[in-house]
Design a protein around this motif. Structure first.
Motif, PDB file in Angstrom:
ATOM      1  N   ASP A  63       0.841  -1.191   0.000  1.00  0.00           N
ATOM      2  CA  ASP A  63       0.000   0.000   0.000  1.00  0.00           C
ATOM      3  C   ASP A  63       0.880   1.245   0.000  1.00  0.00           C
ATOM      4  N   TYR A  64       0.735   2.060  -1.057  1.00  0.00           N
ATOM      5  CA  TYR A  64       1.459   3.324  -1.097  1.00  0.00           C
ATOM      6  C   TYR A  64       0.798   4.301  -0.125  1.00  0.00           C
ATOM      7  N   LEU A  65       1.574   4.848   0.796  1.00  0.00           N
ATOM      8  CA  LEU A  65       1.092   5.881   1.714  1.00  0.00           C
ATOM      9  C   LEU A  65       1.445   7.263   1.190  1.00  0.00           C
ATOM     10  N   GLU A  66       2.528   7.337   0.436  1.00  0.00           N
ATOM     11  CA  GLU A  66       2.990   8.575  -0.198  1.00  0.00           C
ATOM     12  C   GLU A  66       3.723   8.177  -1.472  1.00  0.00           C
ATOM     13  N   ALA A  67       3.406   8.849  -2.578  1.00  0.00           N
ATOM     14  CA  ALA A  67       3.959   8.435  -3.876  1.00  0.00           C
ATOM     15  C   ALA A  67       4.678   9.579  -4.578  1.00  0.00           C
ATOM     16  N   GLY A  68       5.756  10.034  -3.963  1.00  0.00           N
ATOM     17  CA  GLY A  68       6.654  10.988  -4.601  1.00  0.00           C
ATOM     18  C   GLY A  68       6.085  12.379  -4.754  1.00  0.00           C
ATOM     19  N   PRO A  69       6.776  13.223  -5.445  1.00  0.00           N
ATOM     20  CA  PRO A  69       7.916  12.916  -6.309  1.00  0.00           C
ATOM     21  C   PRO A  69       9.258  12.819  -5.588  1.00  0.00           C
ATOM     22  N   GLU A  70       9.342  13.268  -4.339  1.00  0.00           N
ATOM     23  CA  GLU A  70      10.633  13.206  -3.654  1.00  0.00           C
ATOM     24  C   GLU A  70      10.709  12.096  -2.615  1.00  0.00           C
ATOM     25  N   VAL A  71       9.584  11.747  -2.017  1.00  0.00           N
ATOM     26  CA  VAL A  71       9.552  10.722  -0.982  1.00  0.00           C
ATOM     27  C   VAL A  71       8.431   9.736  -1.286  1.00  0.00           C
ATOM     28  N   TRP A  72       8.757   8.454  -1.162  1.00  0.00           N
ATOM     29  CA  TRP A  72       7.759   7.389  -1.273  1.00  0.00           C
ATOM     30  C   TRP A  72       7.707   6.686   0.062  1.00  0.00           C
ATOM     31  N   ARG A  73       6.504   6.428   0.534  1.00  0.00           N
ATOM     32  CA  ARG A  73       6.291   5.650   1.756  1.00  0.00           C
ATOM     33  C   ARG A  73       5.343   4.513   1.415  1.00  0.00           C
ATOM     34  N   VAL A  74       5.737   3.306   1.796  1.00  0.00           N
ATOM     35  CA  VAL A  74       4.963   2.113   1.490  1.00  0.00           C
ATOM     36  C   VAL A  74       4.769   1.305   2.764  1.00  0.00           C
ATOM     37  N   GLU A  75       3.567   0.754   2.910  1.00  0.00           N
ATOM     38  CA  GLU A  75       3.311  -0.196   3.983  1.00  0.00           C
ATOM     39  C   GLU A  75       3.196  -1.572   3.343  1.00  0.00           C
ATOM     40  N   ILE A  76       3.983  -2.505   3.853  1.00  0.00           N
ATOM     41  CA  ILE A  76       3.947  -3.882   3.379  1.00  0.00           C
ATOM     42  C   ILE A  76       3.432  -4.736   4.521  1.00  0.00           C
ATOM     43  N   ALA A  77       2.396  -5.526   4.241  1.00  0.00           N
ATOM     44  CA  ALA A  77       1.788  -6.369   5.266  1.00  0.00           C
ATOM     45  C   ALA A  77       1.964  -7.843   4.911  1.00  0.00           C
ATOM     46  N   ARG A  78       2.244  -8.648   5.926  1.00  0.00           N
ATOM     47  CA  ARG A  78       2.251 -10.108   5.730  1.00  0.00           C
ATOM     48  C   ARG A  78       0.800 -10.548   5.850  1.00  0.00           C
ATOM     49  N   LEU A  79       0.285 -11.134   4.790  1.00  0.00           N
ATOM     50  CA  LEU A  79      -1.117 -11.506   4.759  1.00  0.00           C
ATOM     51  C   LEU A  79      -1.393 -12.714   5.645  1.00  0.00           C
ATOM     52  N   GLU A  80      -2.562 -12.728   6.235  1.00  0.00           N
ATOM     53  CA  GLU A  80      -2.964 -13.812   7.129  1.00  0.00           C
ATOM     54  C   GLU A  80      -3.033 -15.151   6.416  1.00  0.00           C
ATOM     55  N   ASP A  81      -3.470 -15.131   5.144  1.00  0.00           N
ATOM     56  CA  ASP A  81      -3.688 -16.379   4.426  1.00  0.00           C
ATOM     57  C   ASP A  81      -2.581 -16.709   3.437  1.00  0.00           C
ATOM     58  N   GLY A  82      -1.403 -16.104   3.612  1.00  0.00           N
ATOM     59  CA  GLY A  82      -0.283 -16.430   2.719  1.00  0.00           C
ATOM     60  C   GLY A  82       0.057 -17.898   2.853  1.00  0.00           C
ATOM     61  N   SER A  83      -0.004 -18.628   1.776  1.00  0.00           N
ATOM     62  CA  SER A  83       0.136 -20.077   1.848  1.00  0.00           C
ATOM     63  C   SER A  83       1.560 -20.563   1.640  1.00  0.00           C
ATOM     64  N   GLY A  84       2.494 -19.649   1.459  1.00  0.00           N
ATOM     65  CA  GLY A  84       3.874 -20.065   1.291  1.00  0.00           C
ATOM     66  C   GLY A  84       4.204 -20.397  -0.145  1.00  0.00           C
TER      67      GLY A  84
END
Length: 93
Positions: A63-84
Motif C-alpha cells: 500500500d502506497y502511503l505517499e507516492a513521490g515525487p521526492e519521498v515514497w512511503r509504502v506499507e507492506i503487510a504479511r497476509l494472514e492467508d499467505g500459503s507459502g
C-alpha cells in the motif's frame, strides 16, 4: 504513540543501496501474519514490489502511503492467508 510508530520501519535513503533489499527482506521475514512494516524511499520501490510478487506470491500486501515525487512511503503487510511457496523446491520460503 500512533499505530504507525509501533510498526517496524526502515528509511532506505540512509542505507547503502547494496544493503537495502537484504535488510528489507530480513524485516519482512520477521513479520507475523497480519503484521506490517513501513518503508521510506527516495524513489518508487516498484522493483521491490515485483520481487515480492515473484518470490512470495500472495504472501504480502502493498500500500502506497505517499507516492513521490521526492519521498515514497509504502506499507507492506504479511497476509494472514499467505500459503507459502508453491514451487517444486519443497521449501516454505
Amino acid at each position: 504513540m500512533t499505530e504507525t510508530q509501533t510498526k517496524p520501519s526502515i528509511d532506505v535513503r540512509i542505507v547503502p543501496p547494496r544493503e537495502r533489499h537484504p535488510r528489507i527482506f530480513g524485516m519482512l521475514g520477521a513479520l507475523l501474519p497480519g503484521g506490517s512494516m513501513l518503508i521510506t524511499s527516495d524513489h518508487d520501490p516498484r522493483p521491490l514490489h515485483y520481487q515480492l510478487e515473484t518470490n512470495f506470491p500472495g504472501q504480502f500486501g502493498w500500500d502506497y502511503l505517499e507516492a513521490g515525487p521526492e519521498v515514497w512511503r509504502v506499507e507492506i503487510a504479511r497476509l494472514e492467508d499467505g500459503s507459502g511457496c508453491e514451487c517444486c523446491c519443497g521449501s516454505d520460503h
